[in-house]
Write a protein that holds these residues in place. Structure first.
Motif, PDB file in Angstrom:
ATOM      1  N   GLY A 148      -6.025   8.573 -16.819  1.00 24.40           N
ATOM      2  CA  GLY A 148      -7.128   8.048 -16.027  1.00 24.40           C
ATOM      3  C   GLY A 148      -6.743   7.585 -14.641  1.00 24.40           C
ATOM      4  O   GLY A 148      -7.535   6.942 -13.952  1.00 24.40           O
ATOM      5  N   SER A 149      -5.528   7.942 -14.181  1.00 22.32           N
ATOM      6  CA  SER A 149      -5.081   7.500 -12.860  1.00 22.32           C
ATOM      7  C   SER A 149      -5.321   8.540 -11.770  1.00 22.32           C
ATOM      8  O   SER A 149      -5.185   8.228 -10.583  1.00 22.32           O
ATOM      9  N   LEU A 150      -5.643   9.767 -12.149  1.00 22.61           N
ATOM     10  CA  LEU A 150      -5.931  10.817 -11.180  1.00 22.61           C
ATOM     11  C   LEU A 150      -7.329  11.378 -11.433  1.00 22.61           C
ATOM     12  O   LEU A 150      -7.826  11.333 -12.564  1.00 22.61           O
ATOM     13  N   ARG A 151      -7.939  11.899 -10.401  1.00 17.86           N
ATOM     14  CA  ARG A 151      -9.284  12.446 -10.523  1.00 17.86           C
ATOM     15  C   ARG A 151      -9.319  13.569 -11.548  1.00 17.86           C
ATOM     16  O   ARG A 151      -8.386  14.375 -11.663  1.00 17.86           O
ATOM     17  N   LYS A 152     -10.435  13.633 -12.289  1.00 19.99           N
ATOM     18  CA  LYS A 152     -10.534  14.593 -13.381  1.00 19.99           C
ATOM     19  C   LYS A 152     -11.455  15.768 -13.071  1.00 19.99           C
ATOM     20  O   LYS A 152     -11.682  16.614 -13.933  1.00 19.99           O
ATOM     21  N   ASP A 153     -11.968  15.817 -11.848  1.00 22.93           N
ATOM     22  CA  ASP A 153     -12.922  16.878 -11.515  1.00 22.93           C
ATOM     23  C   ASP A 153     -12.251  18.106 -10.919  1.00 22.93           C
ATOM     24  O   ASP A 153     -12.918  18.966 -10.347  1.00 22.93           O
ATOM     25  N   VAL A 208      -5.503  14.642  -5.157  1.00 16.83           N
ATOM     26  CA  VAL A 208      -5.770  14.389  -6.576  1.00 16.83           C
ATOM     27  C   VAL A 208      -5.939  12.902  -6.895  1.00 16.83           C
ATOM     28  O   VAL A 208      -6.191  12.540  -8.052  1.00 16.83           O
ATOM     29  N   ALA A 209      -5.796  12.041  -5.895  1.00 14.66           N
ATOM     30  CA  ALA A 209      -5.940  10.606  -6.134  1.00 14.66           C
ATOM     31  C   ALA A 209      -7.388  10.270  -6.468  1.00 14.66           C
ATOM     32  O   ALA A 209      -8.326  10.857  -5.929  1.00 14.66           O
ATOM     33  N   SER A 210      -7.567   9.328  -7.362  1.00 13.30           N
ATOM     34  CA  SER A 210      -8.927   8.870  -7.687  1.00 13.30           C
ATOM     35  C   SER A 210      -9.523   8.172  -6.481  1.00 13.30           C
ATOM     36  O   SER A 210      -8.845   7.388  -5.809  1.00 13.30           O
ATOM     37  N   PRO A 211     -10.800   8.432  -6.166  1.00 10.15           N
ATOM     38  CA  PRO A 211     -11.419   7.772  -5.012  1.00 10.15           C
ATOM     39  C   PRO A 211     -11.608   6.289  -5.260  1.00 10.15           C
ATOM     40  O   PRO A 211     -11.685   5.863  -6.423  1.00 10.15           O
TER      41      PRO A 211
END
Length: 223
Positions: A148-153, A208-211
Motif C-alpha cells: 500500500g505504499s505505491l500507487r496501484k493504478d 509510482v509514488a502514491s499521491p
C-alpha cells in the motif's frame, strides 16, 4: 597422473578464457565495441588471434559474453538492493541512483552496454540485460503496491519498463563519448554524478509514488 594432466589442461583453458574476456572488457572500456577488434584482444591477452577464435568462434560471440558478464554483476547489485528491508520507494530510489553512479564510474563501458550501435548478437544480450533489470524493478514496485505504499493504478511490469527505459535514456547524454569530459577523479565530478543520480532516481520514484491525500486521483473516462 592422467587425472592430474586433465586438471592442469582444464585450468589452463579456463585461464586462457578468463584472460581473453578480461582483455576484451578492458578494450571496450577504452574505446567501445568498434575499437575492440579480435586481433587487439589477442594482443592484449598475450596470445595469437587464432587462439582467441578457438574459444570464441566470432567477435560478436566474444563481446556478447563480455556484455552478459558485466551486466549480470549490475543485476546482482540491484537485486541485493531490492531484497533489503527498506520501504519500496526507498529501495527504488537507491536502486536507480546506484545504477547511475556505477555507470558513471566507467562511462565508456556503460555507454557500450546501454546505447552504442553493435552487432545483432550483442544487442540481443543487451535486451536480455535490460529485461533482467526490469524484472528487479517490477518486483520492487509490486511489493510496494501490495504494502500500500505505491500507487496501484499502474501495472508493475509496465511501470518497470517505463522506469528502466527512462533512466537508461537519461544516461545516454552523460555517458556519450562525444560530450563527456574525462574528469572522474575530481570532487566536482563526483558531486555532479551524485546530483544526476538523485535527480534521475527522484523522477523514477515520482511515477509510482502514491499521491498526497489532498490530490484527487486521475480517473480515466471511456472513449
Amino acid at each position: 597422473m592422467a587425472y592430474r594432466q586433465t586438471a592442469l589442461v582444464e585450468a589452463r583453458l579456463h585461464d586462457n578464457r578468463s584472460r581473453i574476456l578480461a582483455a576484451a572488457r578492458r578494450l571496450v572500456s577504452e574505446g567501445g565495441w568498434k575499437e575492440a577488434q579480435v586481433a587487439s584482444v589477442a594482443a592484449a591477452a598475450g596470445m595469437a588471434t587464432g587462439t582467441v577464435y578457438r574459444y570464441f568462434p566470432s567477435k560478436a560471440e566474444l563481446f556478447a559474453e563480455v556484455l552478459s558478464a558485466v551486466s549480470q554483476r549490475e543485476v546482482d547489485v540491484l537485486a541485493a538492493i531490492a531484497a533489503s528491508s527498506e520501504g519500496a520507494l526507498e529501495r527504488l530510489h537507491t536502486a536507480v541512483s546506484t545504477f547511475v553512479q556505477r555507470a558513471m564510474r566507467n562511462p565508456r563501458l556503460a555507454y557500450a552496454l546501454i546505447a552504442e550501435p553493435c552487432d545483432k548478437e550483442i544487442d540481443e544480450a543487451r535486451l536480455t540485460y535490460r529485461a533482467a533489470i526490469s524484472e528487479v524493478i517490477r518486483a520492487v514496485i509490486a511489493s510496494g503496491q501490495a504494502a500500500g505504499s505505491l500507487r496501484k493504478d499502474v501495472a508493475p511490469d509496465l511501470a518497470a519498463t517505463v522506469i528502466v527505459g527512462g533512466f537508461m535514456e537519461g544516461l545516454i547524454g552523460p555517458l556519450s563519448p562525444l560530450g563527456r569530459r574525462q574528469r572522474q577523479d575530481t570532487e566536482g565530478y563526483r558531486r555532479e554524478v551524485a546530483t544526476l543520480a538523485d535527480e534521475i532516481a527522484t523522477l523514477a520514484c515520482a511515477s509510482v509514488a502514491s499521491p498526497p491525500p489532498n490530490v484527487r486521483p486521475f480517473i480515466r473516462r471511456p472513449s
